[in-house]
Design an enzyme around this catalytic site. Structure first.
Site, PDB file in Angstrom:
ATOM      1  N   ASP A  74       0.829  -1.199   0.000  1.00 29.82           N
ATOM      2  CA  ASP A  74       0.000   0.000   0.000  1.00 29.82           C
ATOM      3  C   ASP A  74       0.871   1.259   0.000  1.00 29.82           C
ATOM      4  OD1 ASP A  74      -1.301  -2.258   1.002  1.00 29.82           O
ATOM      5  OD2 ASP A  74      -2.648  -1.124   2.285  1.00 29.82           O
ATOM      6  N   GLU A 132      -6.625 -11.237  -3.993  1.00 33.27           N
ATOM      7  CA  GLU A 132      -6.335 -12.322  -3.055  1.00 33.27           C
ATOM      8  C   GLU A 132      -7.386 -13.422  -3.068  1.00 33.27           C
ATOM      9  OE1 GLU A 132      -5.696 -10.164   0.594  1.00 33.27           O
ATOM     10  OE2 GLU A 132      -3.678  -9.587  -0.031  1.00 33.27           O
TER      11      GLU A 132
HETATM   12  C1  BGC Z   1      -5.654  -6.087   0.664  1.00 31.27           C
HETATM   13  C2  BGC Z   1      -4.170  -5.865   0.368  1.00 31.27           C
HETATM   14  C3  BGC Z   1      -3.652  -4.777   1.274  1.00 31.27           C
HETATM   15  C4  BGC Z   1      -3.942  -5.089   2.727  1.00 31.27           C
HETATM   16  C5  BGC Z   1      -3.550  -3.955   3.657  1.00 31.27           C
HETATM   17  C6  BGC Z   1      -5.819  -6.402   2.129  1.00 31.27           C
HETATM   18  O1  BGC Z   1      -7.170  -6.571   2.414  1.00 31.27           O
HETATM   19  O2  BGC Z   1      -6.129  -7.166  -0.094  1.00 31.27           O
HETATM   20  O3  BGC Z   1      -4.002  -5.489  -0.980  1.00 31.27           O
HETATM   21  O4  BGC Z   1      -2.273  -4.657   1.080  1.00 31.27           O
HETATM   22  O5  BGC Z   1      -5.327  -5.309   2.898  1.00 31.27           O
HETATM   23  O6  BGC Z   1      -4.242  -2.795   3.364  1.00 31.27           O
END
Ligand code: BGC
Length: 769
Positions: A357, A484
């Protein structure tokens, strides 16, 4: 998917206001009224104690403990030891009583309650009148801030005014290490040393495994002479005193705190104590008013260069200023050993960890508001290169693999499928270097740190990827992309595309250094034992990189076989099933074409200039209906695409909750802490979405549009040392340099030299929402 606001706070352009305290919302408000200054953060809990539900959180950036995962011990590459930011001391500790009755908002009778976070000055205040059971009326105002100019300083003022009596208010104020880490229910502190006398109180807290230490000292003064008794308890030092309350007269009690963190366990307790004591001397001559003035003028400077205005939409006006405020609070580039946690310093969810992020969502904000902070964020990655090299080895690869979640540079994510299969942090670091250097021209950083980092990332990418025996193409097998919901796939398009761009950029940087910094490059090659044959290998990988694309439709396939997956109509998923992680068996979410967050659209956004409008359109129209936005990072990217494609209604719908995600508790989990990195995404949403800015090509491009709901809006960017302001209304766009030199910008496809007089261009019809 339907998300709706939980409206509670008063809408105001510069202030976050809570009227009439609602105990049911206390934990959410504690997150919203969090303060921070990159060094430390404190939730908005009531310092006088609260026996109702409260999440008392106080955090220091990079202060953590370690936990073991015994189940992972037998598996190479699976994280065995995690680490997490821990709840630290309550330096605001206060207790107040009147004639033996304790003030506690869970039980006390109060009226005229108001809590205000003033975004202009960075001061949080809370006031109310307390009516005791004997009918005494005491007006109390609490004020606090964590200094932006002296990061170790936290300041607290309490003002009492007796409304209908003369009497004595009993007060305790102290430094308390008895805090409980909410996620584990444990306290992580030992206190080897305390001291208290009339002048100051001090205490040292130390963690058991990491042996990190915090020295804390406080000086308490008042407008009247205080007879303070020092009180010492386990893990606590404080004062008890009485305040003379005279009807109609205000009395201030000021507490100035110094919190000094030492993360290096080899530093002796007595050395830290001596150093802390020396630093704390400055509290004796400091004053609350003076500290407040310095702190508030810092914020004034921030707003001069970073403000965004929105006319005709007070809610988003308040929302975006809150976001900008939180970004500066979380990180402003004081220290390159610190980074940004997904929840900032406002809660324990995500364990204080830094994710990809930072480079993908937060870095643009810093590049265009505070380039020093942007550089420091990248230096953090350079400073943790050793750990990334170690991680690559654990995964049987070479080079540097950056962790999916970390505080100290080591992988801390215990979900193996993320930690071992997701490589977007590594390509994000490379992208961050590319983006930062492109905009700032900071070649010194590139040659001293950037190139080395890039080479090590490429080595990882070269050894983690492989050649397909069947097609002869290069790609990544057994990976998980940003989406994911698809685990262990082959040739995730995002991963492959980003890897290709990383190789290409690194090769370009090496070429450039050959011409401009040959000696440095030679020294670097020697340090890394680098041979030109590596470049040849990478070139082959670039040329043969598999980018799954359906040529007939122009749709990139998210990974090999994605198009064959069973289709789920996400509109038919009952709203009670969200969040899916809690309601669907974990494997079930992997078995269809539903996606969690942009994946193909993500690389098409980052390298926007590589793709035609038509290509963006077909991919957006294909992937958007499959995306459930389970990550708060997701809607803003869709909003940006929708703006570019002229789908203005959709753009606004996706934007709608970006700036107020936490203020209106859209995800119903703000109690856990703020969505700090999605707060960054809302800045990106306005500037890259409605402003239509693109910064990955040869020019900074602007392509502003305006939502139907807004009369006008404006934002500023810091570009090549100049502050450039962009103002958009329903008729025209005005771009001008507020301070600094002329800059070249491309607006609606034409190049302009912009100076202090600026230019005004009519707003094209197609850009009207
Ligand atoms: C997201 C990731 C992100 C993380 C922290 C997760 O829910 O899928 O892309 O890096 O949260 O914000």
């Amino acid at each position: 998917m339907q998300k709706y606001a939980d409206k509670y706070l008063v809408v105001n352009p510069w202030r976050i206001i809570e009227q009439n305290f609602d105990p049911e919302r206390n934990n959410v408000s504690e997150s919203i009224f969090s303060l921070g200054n990159e060094y430390m953060g404190i939730r908005g809990y009531f310092e006088e104690g609260y026996s109702g539900g409260s999440f008392l959180g106080s955090y220091f950036n990079g202060v953590y403990e370690i936990g073991e995962d015994a189940a992972a011990l037998h598996y190479k590459g699976i994280v065995k030891q995690t680490h997490f930011m821990i709840n630290a001391l309550d330096w605001l500790y206060t207790r107040i009583s009147l004639e033996g009755e304790n003030l506690d908002l869970a039980t006390s009778k109060i009226r005229d309650y108001e809590r205000v976070l003033d975004l202009k000055t960075g001061i949080l205040s809370r006031s109310f009148t307390w009516e005791t059971s004997k009918g005494k009326l005491l007006h109390i105002c609490f004020e606090r801030f964590v200094s932006m100019t002296s990061p170790k300083h936290g300041c607290q003022r309490i003002t009492f005014k007796a409304l209908n009596f003369d009497g004595q208010v009993e007060v305790s104020m102290g430094l308390d290490f008895n805090t409980i880490h909410r996620s584990t229910g444990k306290n992580y502190w030992n206190c080897p040393k305390v001291h208290g006398d009339e002048a100051a109180i001090s205490i040292m807290g130390k963690t058991s495994i990491t042996e990190q230490k915090i020295y804390s000292a406080a000086v308490v003064t008042s407008t009247q002479a205080l007879d303070k008794a020092v009180v010492e308890r386990e893990k606590y030092i404080g004062y008890e005193f009485r305040v003379k309350a005279v009807q109609g007269i205000e009395v201030n009690i000021d507490k100035l705190v110094l919190n000094y963190v030492e993360k290096d366990k080899s530093i002796d307790e007595s050395d830290l104590w001596a150093e802390g004591t020396k630093l704390a001397e400055e509290l004796l001559t400091a004053s609350y008013a003076e500290e407040k003035k310095k702190h508030s003028s810092y914020w004034e400077r921030v707003w001069d260069t970073s403000d965004i205005t929105i006319e005709g939409d007070l809610e988003n006006q308040q929302g975006i200023r809150y976001c900008i405020f939180q970004m500066h609070q979380t990180y402003h580039g004081e220290d390159p050993t610190l980074n940004i946690g997904a929840k900032g310093l406002t809660g324990e969810a995500y364990n204080g960890h830094t994710f990809w992020d930072t480079e993908t969502y937060c870095l643009p904000f810093y590049i265009f508001n505070n380039p020093k902070a942007a550089r420091n964020l990248l230096e953090y990655r350079y400073n943790t290169l050793e750990q990334a090299l170690e991680r690559a080895k654990q995964l049987d690869c070479e080079g540097a693999c950056y962790p999916i979640a970390t505080l100290n540079g080591r992988e801390a994510c215990t979900l193996w499928q993320h930690a071992s299969l997701q490589f977007q942090p590594s390509t994000a670091v490379a992208y961050g270097i590319f983006h930062y250097v492109k905009i700032t021209g900071d070649k010194e950083f590139l040659y001293e740190m950037g190139c080395e980092t890039l080479i090590q990332i490429c080595r990882f990418l070269a050894t983690r990827g492989d050649w397909s025996g069947r097609t002869g193409e290069f790609g990544y097998f057994g990976v998980m992309g940003p989406d994911e919901f698809q685990m262990m796939v082959n040739n995730n398009c995002y991963t492959n595309y980003m890897a290709k761009k990383t190789f290409e950029y690194t090769i370009d940087v090496i070429r450039e250094m050959k011409d401009n910094a040959a000696e440095k490059l030679q020294a670097l090659f020697a340090k890394l034992d680098f041979s030109e044959s590596e470049i040849n290998n990478w070139t082959k990988m670039v040329n043969k990189m598999r980018i799954p694309l359906d040529k007939a439709t122009g749709i990139y396939e998210q990974h090999d076989g994605y198009f064959d997956l069973p289709h789920v109509d996400i509109n038919k998923i009952p709203v009670e099933d969200f969040p899916l992680y809690n309601h669907w068996s974990y494997d079930r979410i992997y078995r269809n074409d539903m996606i969690k967050q942009p994946d193909v659209l993500m690389f098409m956004f980052l390298y926007s200039e590589d793709f035609s409008l038509e290509s963006k359109r077909v991919n957006y129209e294909f992937y958007e209906p499959r995306c459930i936005h389970e990550s708060s990072l997701s809607p803003s990217i869709h909003s940006i695409f929708a703006s570019e494609l002229g789908k203005h209604r959709e753009a606004f719908e996706f934007f709608k909750f970006a700036t107020r995600m936490d203020l209106d508790n859209y995800n119903r989990n703000t109690n856990e802490g703020l969505h700090t990195t999605s707060i960054a995404a809302s800045w990106v949403n306005i500037v890259y979405g409605f402003g239509g800015m693109r910064s990955d090509g040869n020019y900074i491009k602007m392509n502003p549009s305006i939502p139907k709901e807004w009369q006008s809006y404006s934002f500023k960017i810091l570009y090549k040392g100049s502050v450039v302001s962009v103002s958009v209304n329903k008729e025209a766009v005005k771009v001008k340099v507020n301070s600094g030199q002329k800059v070249s910008l491309n607006i609606y496809g034409s190049n302009y030299e912009i100076d202090e007089d600026g230019i005004i261009l009519p707003l094209p019809e197609r850009q009207k929402g």
